[in-house]
Design a protein around this motif. Structure first.
Motif, PDB file in Angstrom:
ATOM      1  N   GLN A   1       0.401   0.273   2.297  1.00  0.00           N
ATOM      2  CA  GLN A   1       0.746  -0.881   1.492  1.00  0.00           C
ATOM      3  C   GLN A   1       0.596  -0.573   0.010  1.00  0.00           C
ATOM      4  O   GLN A   1       0.425   0.577  -0.381  1.00  0.00           O
ATOM      5  CB  GLN A   1      -0.136  -2.069   1.899  1.00  0.00           C
ATOM      6  CG  GLN A   1       0.101  -2.541   3.333  1.00  0.00           C
ATOM      7  CD  GLN A   1       1.351  -3.381   3.470  1.00  0.00           C
ATOM      8  OE1 GLN A   1       2.466  -2.924   3.220  1.00  0.00           O
ATOM      9  NE2 GLN A   1       1.180  -4.628   3.867  1.00  0.00           N
ATOM     10  N   ARG A   2       0.613  -1.605  -0.805  1.00  0.00           N
ATOM     11  CA  ARG A   2       0.605  -1.421  -2.254  1.00  0.00           C
ATOM     12  C   ARG A   2      -0.646  -0.688  -2.739  1.00  0.00           C
ATOM     13  O   ARG A   2      -0.589   0.181  -3.598  1.00  0.00           O
ATOM     14  CB  ARG A   2       0.729  -2.786  -2.937  1.00  0.00           C
ATOM     15  CG  ARG A   2       0.908  -2.699  -4.447  1.00  0.00           C
ATOM     16  CD  ARG A   2       1.032  -4.076  -5.053  1.00  0.00           C
ATOM     17  NE  ARG A   2       2.174  -4.815  -4.553  1.00  0.00           N
ATOM     18  CZ  ARG A   2       3.418  -4.677  -5.027  1.00  0.00           C
ATOM     19  NH1 ARG A   2       3.661  -3.814  -6.000  1.00  0.00           N
ATOM     20  NH2 ARG A   2       4.405  -5.398  -4.529  1.00  0.00           N
ATOM     21  N   HIS A   3      -1.797  -1.050  -2.194  1.00  0.00           N
ATOM     22  CA  HIS A   3      -3.063  -0.508  -2.694  1.00  0.00           C
ATOM     23  C   HIS A   3      -3.768   0.430  -1.715  1.00  0.00           C
ATOM     24  O   HIS A   3      -4.557   1.272  -2.135  1.00  0.00           O
ATOM     25  CB  HIS A   3      -4.014  -1.659  -3.044  1.00  0.00           C
ATOM     26  CG  HIS A   3      -3.446  -2.641  -4.012  1.00  0.00           C
ATOM     27  ND1 HIS A   3      -3.137  -2.307  -5.309  1.00  0.00           N
ATOM     28  CD2 HIS A   3      -3.119  -3.954  -3.861  1.00  0.00           C
ATOM     29  CE1 HIS A   3      -2.648  -3.375  -5.930  1.00  0.00           C
ATOM     30  NE2 HIS A   3      -2.622  -4.380  -5.075  1.00  0.00           N
TER      31      HIS A   3
ATOM     32  N   PRO B   1      -8.564  -0.440   5.073  1.00  0.00           N
ATOM     33  CA  PRO B   1      -9.262   0.648   5.761  1.00  0.00           C
ATOM     34  C   PRO B   1      -8.928   2.001   5.120  1.00  0.00           C
ATOM     35  O   PRO B   1      -7.817   2.221   4.635  1.00  0.00           O
ATOM     36  CB  PRO B   1      -8.706   0.570   7.181  1.00  0.00           C
ATOM     37  CG  PRO B   1      -7.319   0.037   6.998  1.00  0.00           C
ATOM     38  CD  PRO B   1      -7.415  -0.939   5.858  1.00  0.00           C
ATOM     39  N   ALA B   2      -9.894   2.897   5.101  1.00  0.00           N
ATOM     40  CA  ALA B   2      -9.628   4.271   4.663  1.00  0.00           C
ATOM     41  C   ALA B   2      -8.859   4.995   5.760  1.00  0.00           C
ATOM     42  O   ALA B   2      -9.149   4.835   6.951  1.00  0.00           O
ATOM     43  CB  ALA B   2     -10.935   4.989   4.365  1.00  0.00           C
ATOM     44  N   LEU B   3      -7.893   5.794   5.358  1.00  0.00           N
ATOM     45  CA  LEU B   3      -7.050   6.478   6.335  1.00  0.00           C
ATOM     46  C   LEU B   3      -7.877   7.288   7.323  1.00  0.00           C
ATOM     47  O   LEU B   3      -7.649   7.239   8.538  1.00  0.00           O
ATOM     48  CB  LEU B   3      -6.054   7.382   5.608  1.00  0.00           C
ATOM     49  CG  LEU B   3      -5.175   8.273   6.498  1.00  0.00           C
ATOM     50  CD1 LEU B   3      -4.364   7.440   7.477  1.00  0.00           C
ATOM     51  CD2 LEU B   3      -4.265   9.144   5.631  1.00  0.00           C
ATOM     52  N   GLU B   4      -8.874   8.019   6.819  1.00  0.00           N
ATOM     53  CA  GLU B   4      -9.666   8.878   7.704  1.00  0.00           C
ATOM     54  C   GLU B   4     -10.516   8.074   8.688  1.00  0.00           C
ATOM     55  O   GLU B   4     -10.977   8.607   9.700  1.00  0.00           O
ATOM     56  CB  GLU B   4     -10.561   9.808   6.886  1.00  0.00           C
ATOM     57  CG  GLU B   4     -11.515   9.112   5.940  1.00  0.00           C
ATOM     58  CD  GLU B   4     -10.929   8.864   4.559  1.00  0.00           C
ATOM     59  OE1 GLU B   4     -11.726   8.684   3.614  1.00  0.00           O
ATOM     60  OE2 GLU B   4      -9.673   8.861   4.424  1.00  0.00           O
TER      61      GLU B   4
ATOM     62  N   PHE C   1      -0.536  -7.489  -1.757  1.00  0.00           N
ATOM     63  CA  PHE C   1      -0.821  -6.394  -0.832  1.00  0.00           C
ATOM     64  C   PHE C   1       0.433  -5.616  -0.428  1.00  0.00           C
ATOM     65  O   PHE C   1       0.405  -4.399  -0.356  1.00  0.00           O
ATOM     66  CB  PHE C   1      -1.501  -6.929   0.434  1.00  0.00           C
ATOM     67  CG  PHE C   1      -2.836  -7.568   0.174  1.00  0.00           C
ATOM     68  CD1 PHE C   1      -3.967  -6.788   0.009  1.00  0.00           C
ATOM     69  CD2 PHE C   1      -2.959  -8.942   0.080  1.00  0.00           C
ATOM     70  CE1 PHE C   1      -5.201  -7.364  -0.246  1.00  0.00           C
ATOM     71  CE2 PHE C   1      -4.187  -9.536  -0.172  1.00  0.00           C
ATOM     72  CZ  PHE C   1      -5.315  -8.744  -0.343  1.00  0.00           C
ATOM     73  N   CYS C   2       1.507  -6.323  -0.158  1.00  0.00           N
ATOM     74  CA  CYS C   2       2.674  -5.695   0.479  1.00  0.00           C
ATOM     75  C   CYS C   2       3.572  -5.009  -0.538  1.00  0.00           C
ATOM     76  O   CYS C   2       3.994  -5.627  -1.525  1.00  0.00           O
ATOM     77  CB  CYS C   2       3.457  -6.748   1.252  1.00  0.00           C
ATOM     78  SG  CYS C   2       4.896  -6.075   2.105  1.00  0.00           S
ATOM     79  N   ALA C   3       3.916  -3.759  -0.269  1.00  0.00           N
ATOM     80  CA  ALA C   3       4.773  -2.987  -1.165  1.00  0.00           C
ATOM     81  C   ALA C   3       6.224  -3.457  -1.117  1.00  0.00           C
ATOM     82  O   ALA C   3       7.013  -3.141  -2.008  1.00  0.00           O
ATOM     83  CB  ALA C   3       4.692  -1.507  -0.809  1.00  0.00           C
ATOM     84  N   LEU C   4       6.586  -4.216  -0.082  1.00  0.00           N
ATOM     85  CA  LEU C   4       7.958  -4.704   0.042  1.00  0.00           C
ATOM     86  C   LEU C   4       8.192  -6.013  -0.721  1.00  0.00           C
ATOM     87  O   LEU C   4       9.336  -6.377  -0.977  1.00  0.00           O
ATOM     88  CB  LEU C   4       8.303  -4.926   1.520  1.00  0.00           C
ATOM     89  CG  LEU C   4       8.229  -3.700   2.425  1.00  0.00           C
ATOM     90  CD1 LEU C   4       8.514  -4.100   3.868  1.00  0.00           C
ATOM     91  CD2 LEU C   4       9.199  -2.622   1.966  1.00  0.00           C
ATOM     92  N   ALA C   5       7.124  -6.701  -1.076  1.00  0.00           N
ATOM     93  CA  ALA C   5       7.254  -8.037  -1.654  1.00  0.00           C
ATOM     94  C   ALA C   5       7.862  -7.997  -3.047  1.00  0.00           C
ATOM     95  O   ALA C   5       7.603  -7.094  -3.844  1.00  0.00           O
ATOM     96  CB  ALA C   5       5.893  -8.720  -1.702  1.00  0.00           C
ATOM     97  N   ASN C   6       8.683  -9.017  -3.331  1.00  0.00           N
ATOM     98  CA  ASN C   6       9.237  -9.195  -4.663  1.00  0.00           C
ATOM     99  C   ASN C   6       8.292  -9.999  -5.555  1.00  0.00           C
ATOM    100  O   ASN C   6       8.406  -9.949  -6.783  1.00  0.00           O
ATOM    101  CB  ASN C   6      10.573  -9.945  -4.588  1.00  0.00           C
ATOM    102  CG  ASN C   6      11.638  -9.145  -3.883  1.00  0.00           C
ATOM    103  OD1 ASN C   6      11.787  -7.953  -4.130  1.00  0.00           O
ATOM    104  ND2 ASN C   6      12.368  -9.787  -2.992  1.00  0.00           N
ATOM    105  N   ALA C   7       7.418 -10.774  -4.939  1.00  0.00           N
ATOM    106  CA  ALA C   7       6.562 -11.674  -5.710  1.00  0.00           C
ATOM    107  C   ALA C   7       5.288 -11.954  -4.923  1.00  0.00           C
ATOM    108  O   ALA C   7       5.223 -11.752  -3.710  1.00  0.00           O
ATOM    109  CB  ALA C   7       7.304 -12.977  -6.000  1.00  0.00           C
ATOM    110  N   LYS C   8       4.288 -12.448  -5.625  1.00  0.00           N
ATOM    111  CA  LYS C   8       3.036 -12.815  -4.982  1.00  0.00           C
ATOM    112  C   LYS C   8       3.182 -14.160  -4.278  1.00  0.00           C
ATOM    113  O   LYS C   8       3.854 -15.068  -4.773  1.00  0.00           O
ATOM    114  CB  LYS C   8       1.913 -12.866  -6.011  1.00  0.00           C
ATOM    115  CG  LYS C   8       1.568 -11.500  -6.594  1.00  0.00           C
ATOM    116  CD  LYS C   8       0.412 -11.587  -7.576  1.00  0.00           C
ATOM    117  CE  LYS C   8       0.051 -10.202  -8.103  1.00  0.00           C
ATOM    118  NZ  LYS C   8      -1.069 -10.257  -9.068  1.00  0.00           N
TER     119      LYS C   8
END
Length: 552
Positions: free
Chosen positions: A48-50, A96-99, A420-427
């Motif tokens: 995601q975004r963060h 969550p951390a990837l690892e 959060f979402c990288a696809l979002a155009n707006a909050k």
């Protein structure tokens, strides 16, 4: 609820071990991003975004308290102390951390949970009515059939790489609380004239970039043919669905392009090769699945508890909570309770680890150790004695779970949006909070009455804005966040798609815009009609004129 057998557990454990090795190889540089992407998506892991986001499956929205406590534990140990319950009746962890993800999946496996098929171009979590098994208007309990679909669809090799993601909903009640008309496949359980159980089959519904209400392709399908008929639908989609353009790849586009009648003909032709084949479900299998969903040990109670009635008469706040958050039960002396995850200042659908533990305690004490997640992003205790409602309410209040707003404007559906979402155009979340604050007065909310307000941060419509009585869609204008308003959408038996009222608005204007829409409704409604009924009667023009009128 369904309990894993040895085969179920082995499948999940082996998948965890497999993904642990895949993650190790990726972190060691042995797999590229492109190679790892399909592997992580198969296990519900997004970037995601963060940070990574892990989506955990909650089959047909049903949990036991051991599972909920495990989710709370994961939120504390591996995330930032909370989780987000989604419109797919799942839960998402945003940090969550990837690892750490293989460890989280291993933890989930100890309580018969996983993240399989919560992402990717496959059959996603099957959803249903959050009040399944407990309401008087239920025709047939849908949960055994949801479990049958879950077992059929999990790791189904033929449908692991569909043109696009695929969603199924099952409804077993007179009132559709599963939104079956806006799913890739919607199934309404019913009886035929001989009393046999079967399904009305709806195909081609969906929201997103091209919202469409589905079409009935079969009025009655005997239940033993459910899997072979679903196979036929998916095969037609797999064969003819577009793969050259992801925006035109959903089954709704195919059904519209062919027409529902032609699509139905292709399904029937395919089904002719499958009908009465090995995937036909024998009566014994239905009996096996139904045995997991028997009623708990209800006590024989009076129709109405005297103490409950006295508490209703003596406490206005409790009475209002009962009015909005408590639903009648099929068994005398019991009720179904919705715990609101929509307190002002809280992102809709979010629950802290402490709240999850508190809900588990309430479920153990008052509801046979079981709870539900609704696609409206709330939690339900489905089997509570009337005599226990006041005590439960007081405990729910202490934990921020007793906002008396179910079905009202602030009980909004909201996706995580641009926070959060990288696809979002707006909050989405700040808009939800601003509207919550504007309409925090419960007396005003009760005057307004039933109103569904849904917010999506982009056209993917994870917030179901198309079927909100009022829908809010985040749009991008030259790199700035703006919000488009639609009205007249609805889910349920009379599902409809909202109509856009005009140009979009800045975020700061949103509470004023909603208030103007409410003002027109309150001045134009007749008798006690709902907002959606007023819109259907007078159309969108009066609302549009008032919202865009210039102040003098």
């Amino acid at each position: 609820m369904y309990i894993y057998d040895d085969i179920d557990q082995r499948i999940i454990d082996e998948r965890v071990a497999q993904f642990r090795d895949q993650t190790r190889r990726y972190l060691a540089g042995e797999l590229t991003d492109d190679e790892f992407r399909p592997l992580r998506l198969q296990n519900g892991l997004y970037i995601q975004r963060h940070a990574p986001m892990l989506r955990v499956a909650i089959p047909y929205g049903e949990l036991n308290t051991r599972q909920l406590r495990k989710l709370a534990d994961i939120a504390r140990r591996y995330d930032r102390g909370y989780g987000h319950f989604s419109t797919r009746q799942n839960i998402q962890f945003n940090w969550p951390a990837l690892e750490a993800v293989p460890e989280i999946l291993a933890e989930l496996a100890t309580v018969q949970m996983h993240a399989i098929q919560t992402s990717g171009n496959c059959i996603r979590n099957t959803t249903t009515d959050q009040f399944a098994g407990v309401t008087a208007d239920e025709i047939i309990d849908p949960r055994p059939y949801c479990e049958l679909i879950r077992q059929w669809s999990t790791f189904h090799p033929e449908f692991a790489h569909l043109p696009r993601k695929f969603k199924i909903a099952v409804n077993g009640a007179i009132d559709d609380r599963a939104a079956v008309w806006v799913h890739d496949i919607g199934l309404n359980l019913r009886h035929d004239s001989d009393g046999q159980i079967g399904f009305q089959v709806i195909v081609g519904g969906g929201l997103g970039r091209t919202p469409i209400v589905g079409a009935v392709i079969r009025e009655f399908l005997p239940r033993e043919h459910l899997l072979t008929y679903l196979d036929a639908i998916l095969r037609v989609y797999n064969r003819f669905g577009r793969r050259d353009n992801k925006y035109k790849a959903r089954i709704k586009i195919l059904v519209k392009a062919l027409s529902p009648a032609v699509f139905a003909q292709k399904v029937e032709a395919e089904w002719a090769h499958l009908q009465d084949g090995p995937a036909t479900v024998p009566a014994a299998e239905f009996e096996r699945l139904e045995a997991f969903f028997v009623d708990p040990a209800y006590e024989k109670l009076p129709m109405e508890d005297a103490g409950f009635r006295a508490a209703m008469a003596g406490n206005k706040a409790f009475s209002k909570w009962v009015e909005r958050n408590v639903r009648a039960h099929k068994v005398p002396g019991y009720a179904a309770v919705t715990l609101s995850l929509k307190a002002t200042g809280t992102a809709p659908g979010d629950a802290t680890a402490d709240q999850m533990d508190a809900v588990a305690d309430l479920a153990d004490q008052y509801s046979f150790g079981e709870l539900r997640v609704s696609h409206e992003q709330n939690l339900i205790l489905a089997n509570v004695k009337q005599a226990d409602l006041y005590a439960l309410w007081e405990l729910a209040k202490t934990n921020g779970l007793a906002t008396a707003n179910i079905g009202l404007l602030t009980d909004m559906i909201c996706c995580p949006g641009g926070d959060f979402c990288a696809l979002a155009n707006a909050k989405s979340i700040p808009v939800a909070e601003a509207i919550q604050q504007r309409f925090e007065d419960l007396d005003y909310l009760y005057d307004i009455g039933e109103l569904d307000l849904n917010i999506s941060g982009c056209m993917n419509s994870c917030g179901h804005h198309h079927i909100g009585h009022i829908g809010i869609l985040g749009v991008d204008k030259n790199g700035e966040e703006w919000y488009q308003i639609s009205i007249g959408g609805a889910q349920g038996n009379h599902a409809s798609l909202g109509k856009v009222i005009g140009p979009s608005f800045a975020r700061a204007d949103m509470p004023d815009v909603i208030e103007k829409l409410i003002h027109i409704y309150l001045t134009r409604r007749q008798d006690e009609e709902r907002f959606i009924d007023t819109v259907r009667r007078i159309g969108i023009e009066p609302f549009k004129e008032h919202v865009y009128a210039k102040a003098h």
